[in-house]
Design a protein around this motif. Structure first.
Motif, PDB file in Angstrom:
ATOM      1  N   VAL A 335       0.839  -1.192   0.000  1.00 46.59           N
ATOM      2  CA  VAL A 335       0.000   0.000   0.000  1.00 46.59           C
ATOM      3  C   VAL A 335       0.878   1.247   0.000  1.00 46.59           C
ATOM      4  N   SER A 336       0.231   2.390  -0.158  1.00 46.91           N
ATOM      5  CA  SER A 336       0.887   3.682   0.060  1.00 46.91           C
ATOM      6  C   SER A 336      -0.096   4.560   0.826  1.00 46.91           C
ATOM      7  N   VAL A 337       0.376   5.714   1.278  1.00 46.38           N
ATOM      8  CA  VAL A 337      -0.440   6.616   2.102  1.00 46.38           C
ATOM      9  C   VAL A 337      -0.585   7.954   1.399  1.00 46.38           C
ATOM     10  N   ASN A 338      -1.814   8.445   1.344  1.00 50.14           N
ATOM     11  CA  ASN A 338      -2.097   9.774   0.808  1.00 50.14           C
ATOM     12  C   ASN A 338      -2.941  10.522   1.831  1.00 50.14           C
ATOM     13  N   GLY A 339      -2.265  11.268   2.706  1.00 52.92           N
ATOM     14  CA  GLY A 339      -2.998  11.961   3.765  1.00 52.92           C
ATOM     15  C   GLY A 339      -3.570  10.958   4.743  1.00 52.92           C
ATOM     16  N   THR A 340      -4.907  10.889   4.818  1.00 56.18           N
ATOM     17  CA  THR A 340      -5.576   9.925   5.700  1.00 56.18           C
ATOM     18  C   THR A 340      -6.095   8.729   4.914  1.00 56.18           C
ATOM     19  N   GLN A 341      -5.721   8.625   3.651  1.00 56.26           N
ATOM     20  CA  GLN A 341      -6.160   7.512   2.818  1.00 56.26           C
ATOM     21  C   GLN A 341      -5.052   6.469   2.678  1.00 56.26           C
ATOM     22  N   ILE A 342      -5.459   5.208   2.704  1.00 55.78           N
ATOM     23  CA  ILE A 342      -4.543   4.101   2.436  1.00 55.78           C
ATOM     24  C   ILE A 342      -4.852   3.598   1.029  1.00 55.78           C
ATOM     25  N   ILE A 343      -3.854   3.647   0.151  1.00 56.51           N
ATOM     26  CA  ILE A 343      -4.041   3.255  -1.241  1.00 56.51           C
ATOM     27  C   ILE A 343      -3.544   1.822  -1.414  1.00 56.51           C
ATOM     28  N   LYS A 344      -4.479   0.899  -1.589  1.00 57.18           N
ATOM     29  CA  LYS A 344      -4.139  -0.512  -1.729  1.00 57.18           C
ATOM     30  C   LYS A 344      -3.874  -0.822  -3.200  1.00 57.18           C
ATOM     31  N   LYS A 345      -2.687  -1.339  -3.496  1.00 55.54           N
ATOM     32  CA  LYS A 345      -2.260  -1.557  -4.877  1.00 55.54           C
ATOM     33  C   LYS A 345      -2.705  -2.919  -5.386  1.00 55.54           C
ATOM     34  N   LYS A 346      -3.213  -2.945  -6.615  1.00 53.52           N
ATOM     35  CA  LYS A 346      -3.577  -4.209  -7.261  1.00 53.52           C
ATOM     36  C   LYS A 346      -2.330  -4.918  -7.791  1.00 53.52           C
ATOM     37  N   ASP A 347      -1.420  -4.148  -8.395  1.00 58.97           N
ATOM     38  CA  ASP A 347      -0.208  -4.732  -8.964  1.00 58.97           C
ATOM     39  C   ASP A 347       0.850  -4.904  -7.886  1.00 58.97           C
ATOM     40  N   TYR A 460       9.235  -0.805   8.283  1.00 57.22           N
ATOM     41  CA  TYR A 460       7.881  -0.479   7.821  1.00 57.22           C
ATOM     42  C   TYR A 460       7.373   0.807   8.454  1.00 57.22           C
ATOM     43  N   ASP A 461       6.395   1.387   7.800  1.00 54.36           N
ATOM     44  CA  ASP A 461       5.799   2.667   8.188  1.00 54.36           C
ATOM     45  C   ASP A 461       4.752   2.415   9.266  1.00 54.36           C
ATOM     46  N   HIS A 462       5.069   2.834  10.486  1.00 52.23           N
ATOM     47  CA  HIS A 462       4.185   2.521  11.617  1.00 52.23           C
ATOM     48  C   HIS A 462       2.886   3.326  11.597  1.00 52.23           C
ATOM     49  N   ARG A 463       2.748   4.241  10.661  1.00 54.17           N
ATOM     50  CA  ARG A 463       1.460   4.931  10.526  1.00 54.17           C
ATOM     51  C   ARG A 463       0.369   3.958  10.087  1.00 54.17           C
ATOM     52  N   VAL A 464       0.739   2.991   9.223  1.00 61.08           N
ATOM     53  CA  VAL A 464      -0.275   2.091   8.660  1.00 61.08           C
ATOM     54  C   VAL A 464       0.077   0.617   8.832  1.00 61.08           C
TER      55      VAL A 464
END
Length: 490
Positions: A335-347, A460-464
């Motif tokens: 995944v990646s983080v955009n502000g308060t959104q977690i972007i879950k990657k398909k690829d 790892y990023d402890h935010r998420v």
């Protein structure tokens, strides 16, 4: 004699311009076909521009450090082909494809405005490159431009050059709202602002810095140098930027030290590493794995594999395959983080940190690694590593990574605490494989034997990513390596 117009070639879907680093040929030099004429740099990679024809370089149409649009004519080469009387000189020049018009970089729209979901599954890779790196060093060059210093935000070299030419100081620049990723100021943001300022004499951005009780007014350009309206489609001639007196190189007062200026790539890496530590709270988990069966299997098949495929099989493709399997088991690590959104990657796009002969680092990406066999991964690893070391990577080769692997064991290190490759949320370091005495559990009891052991380190990023997810993921990678089938065919 016919004259050939050499164009700046297209270097990837996301690249519309490049900076001229160095001319390898000067006017009057003879150029062989496919010989490098110049070196260029994008915000992703450095590469060379070869000449498709043989001939004499007549004219250089751009200067070093100038930003040039893709498709622009950069040089005139006089070829040995006789020019026909009934054909105009322009006809001997291949018609260039229309240069893509600069498009305002917008923050990726990951969800519809009416969608309240916090986690969004991404169908396609983000339009914004992942970094480097290490991985896509993400347009964060910190080299000073014409004596102007920018400290509060990250700006691309082109934005800094435009600001310098138009007399936009750092305080004024910091107050211009940006539409790029994470609020980054894009070229079009600055050009639009300058148009308004040129029309109205001044333009106060509708922006207030957080936690500030007082907003400074933007600094207008000096009256003696009025600002001209700038069209967004116009390429900025960086070569015309005001010249500053060359600064003397720093020297050691005592004479006992050597002062070395960072090169461009090292500045980008340094900037990206600081940015990553500033962005993500890093946590690292460690697992020790017994990879004896894996080592024995590779030793058994490596010679026949190389003879059949013409490729060497190293441990790196095996590690990548294990990581891909673990990501399928724990997709929230991809995944990646955009502000308060977690972007879950398909690829599942695996970035692999690669050391260069210069001592720098670059991170090419194996796209859709989950769709490749072990043979396919091996060929992709070898191809990207070879092209990286020979400076042949293209910008698209280092974008859209979703997870990174770095092999600290190749330098004899048993473990490491790697820095996350933004905007990813995790990076795995694989240590050196060492023979060690280990306890073996058998139905007949425990025994001590010499085994091949290695450490895996996951930052790892402890935010998420919490400890449960991070620890479970790295343990799963170790599990796939330990349970390797000694009889597997490839």
């Amino acid at each position: 004699m016919a004259k050939y117009q050499l164009l700046l070639p297209k270097m990837g879907e996301s690249v519309a311009e490049a900076t001229i680093i160095k001319w390898n040929k000067k006017p009057g030099d003879y150029i062989e076909a496919d010989e490098a004429v110049m070196e260029i740099a994008t915000d992703k990679v450095d590469s060379e521009v070869p000449s498709p024809v043989s001939g004499k370089l007549v004219e250089q149409l751009c200067k070093e450090d100038e930003v040039v649009q893709v498709g622009s004519v950069i040089a005139i080469i006089e070829t040995d082909v006789a020019e026909s009387n009934d054909v105009s000189p322009a006809a001997t020049v291949p018609a260039p494809e229309a240069a893509p018009q600069p498009v305002a970089e917008k923050a990726p729209q990951f969800v519809a405005q009416a969608t309240p979901q916090a986690i969004v599954e991404e169908q396609t890779p983000e339009p914004v490159a992942a970094i480097p790196g290490i991985d896509q060093i993400e347009q964060r060059e910190t080299a000073p431009v014409s004596g102007v210093k920018y400290e509060n935000r990250f700006y691309s070299p082109l934005v800094k050059n435009i600001a310098t030419q138009e007399g936009v100081g750092s305080a004024e620049l910091d107050q211009i709202p940006g539409t790029g990723a994470e609020g980054r100021l894009t070229k079009d943001d600055l050009l639009n602002y300058l148009q308004k300022r040129g029309t109205n004499g001044s333009a106060t951005p509708n922006f207030t810095a957080p936690q500030q009780t007082e907003v400074k007014q933007p600094i207008s350009a000096p009256p003696s140098q009025p600002t001209k309206p700038v069209q967004p489609q116009t390429a900025i001639p960086v070569a015309e930027a005001p010249k500053t007196a060359p600064q003397p190189a720093a020297t050691s007062v005592s004479g006992s030290h050597e002062i070395i200026e960072m090169d461009r790539m090292r500045r980008l890496i340094a900037d990206h590493m600081v940015y990553s530590k500033h962005t993500s709270p890093h946590v690292t988990s460690f697992v020790e794995a017994d990879v004896t069966e894996l080592v024995n299997w590779r030793e058994k098949v490596k010679n026949s594999f190389e003879k059949r495929e013409g490729e060497k099989i190293t441990f790196t493709p095996i590690f990548i395959e294990a990581v891909v399997k673990a990501i399928k088991d724990f997709p929230m690590i991809n995944v990646s983080v955009n502000g308060t959104q977690i972007i879950k990657k398909k690829d599942i796009n695996i970035s692999m940190a690669t050391a260069l002969p210069s001592g720098n680092l670059i991170v090419p990406v194996i796209k859709k690694a989950d769709e490749l066999s072990l043979i396919g991964i091996t060929k992709a690893v070898n191809d990207l590593a070879n092209r990286a070391r020979n400076n042949k990577l293209q910008p698209d080769d280092v974008k859209d990574g979703t997870f990174t692997i770095t092999n600290v064991g190749s330098f004899g290190n048993v473990m490491g605490t790697p820095i996350i490759n933004q905007p990813q949320v995790a990076i795995l370091a694989v240590g050196a494989i060492k023979k060690k005495p280990a306890v073996i559990e058998t139905p007949k009891g425990d025994s001590i034997a010499i085994r091949h052991m290695m450490f895996l380190s996951l930052s790892y990023d402890h935010r998420v990513v919490d400890g449960a997810l991070g620890g479970s993921f790295v343990s799963r990678v170790a599990h796939y390596l330990e349970k390797w089938d000694i009889n597997r065919t490839i």
